[in-house]
Design a protein around this motif. Structure first.
Motif, short mmCIF file in Angstrom:
data_model
loop_
_atom_site.label_atom_id
_atom_site.label_comp_id
_atom_site.label_asym_id
_atom_site.label_seq_id
_atom_site.Cartn_x
_atom_site.Cartn_y
_atom_site.Cartn_z
N GLY A 57 1.88 6.52 -6.95
CA GLY A 57 0.69 7.12 -7.54
C GLY A 57 -0.10 6.16 -8.41
O GLY A 57 -0.67 6.56 -9.43
N ILE A 58 -0.14 4.88 -8.01
CA ILE A 58 -0.88 3.89 -8.78
C ILE A 58 -1.93 3.22 -7.89
O ILE A 58 -1.83 3.27 -6.65
N GLU A 59 -2.93 2.60 -8.50
CA GLU A 59 -3.99 1.94 -7.75
C GLU A 59 -3.72 0.47 -7.52
O GLU A 59 -4.21 -0.12 -6.55
N ARG A 68 9.16 -0.02 -10.97
CA ARG A 68 10.58 0.14 -11.21
C ARG A 68 11.14 1.26 -10.30
O ARG A 68 10.48 2.27 -10.06
N VAL A 69 12.33 1.01 -9.76
CA VAL A 69 12.99 2.01 -8.93
C VAL A 69 14.01 2.75 -9.77
O VAL A 69 14.91 2.15 -10.37
N GLY A 86 4.46 1.17 -12.72
CA GLY A 86 4.85 2.53 -12.36
C GLY A 86 6.31 2.55 -11.95
O GLY A 86 7.05 1.61 -12.19
N PHE A 87 6.71 3.65 -11.32
CA PHE A 87 8.10 3.75 -10.89
C PHE A 87 8.19 4.53 -9.60
O PHE A 87 7.29 5.30 -9.23
N ASP A 102 0.83 -1.21 0.00
CA ASP A 102 0.00 0.00 0.00
C ASP A 102 0.86 1.25 0.00
O ASP A 102 0.55 2.24 -0.68
N LEU A 103 1.93 1.23 0.77
CA LEU A 103 2.83 2.39 0.82
C LEU A 103 3.48 2.62 -0.54
O LEU A 103 3.65 3.78 -0.97
N ILE A 104 3.85 1.54 -1.21
CA ILE A 104 4.48 1.66 -2.54
C ILE A 104 3.47 2.23 -3.54
O ILE A 104 3.81 3.11 -4.34
#
Length: 210
Positions: free
Chosen positions: A153-155, A207-208, A167-168, A146-148
């Motif tokens: 900014g993704i669901e 992705r980081v 996302g990233f 959830d934190l990630i």
């Protein structure tokens, strides 16, 4: 309680039950022998105080017995993930709490009030239930997934993390998540916490970036 002076003659102590002892060395002993007797008496009193103190409640043995008597037997340890501020008796919460025999509505009221500021997150909670049906609970930080998602900014994460990208995360966002979740991770090292969170992000297709 009476205080009785007891002489240490012929290796005997004469004190009645309930008397506080004030032990004196033998009057007939030589000065160097009396000094040794003082040491022996102090050792004897230290041992004696464990079992027959003037005030039994101050005895280390009595304190330990009292501590053990006060300890309550644990009958269940329950781990649940519950939406912050929105806990309900619906499964799996209701059946788990009902089987443990604790007051379900009381727990949910406390949980929802405590977690209301974290609405939108799922909160891991650990509940310890005792034999008298009393309980304690500990609420951990939100799930790392959830934190990630919030930080990226993704669901939701990717259906297939190997082929899809959801996302990233920037390195700074990764650090923020690691700091928030560190209390629940098996490390106190920030860099190690970041690697753990990065692994979770990759499993979600996030992705980081440096």
């Amino acid at each position: 309680m009476k205080t009785r002076k007891c002489e240490n003659d012929q290796d005997s102590l004469h004190c009645g039950p309930g008397d506080a002892m004030e032990v004196l060395p033998s009057k007939t002993a030589a000065p160097d022998q009396r000094a040794r007797q003082f040491v022996d008496i102090r050792r004897l009193l230290k041992v004696f105080s464990w079992f027959c103190p003037g005030d039994a409640s101050l005895s280390p043995l009595a304190k330990n017995q009292k501590r053990f008597a006060m300890a309550k037997k644990i009958t269940a340890n329950i781990k649940l993930n519950i939406p912050a501020g929105k806990g309900t008796p619906a499964p799996p919460v209701g059946p788990a709490l009902g089987q443990a025999g604790i007051n379900m509505m009381e727990f949910l009221k406390k949980f929802n009030e405590t977690t209301a500021p974290n609405m939108g997150f799922v909160m891991p909670v650990e509940i310890t239930v005792f034999e008298d049906r009393s309980y304690t609970f500990k609420i951990n930080q939100p799930l790392v997934t959830d934190l990630i998602k919030r930080a990226a900014g993704i669901e939701r994460g990717a259906a297939n993390a190997k082929t899809d990208k959801a996302g990233f995360l920037t390195k700074e966002k990764l650090r923020e998540v690691a700091k928030q979740k560190m209390a629940d991770l098996n490390t106190n090292d920030e860099e190690m916490a970041m690697r753990i969170v990065a692994g979770s992000a990759r499993s979600m297709g996030v992705r980081v970036e440096d």
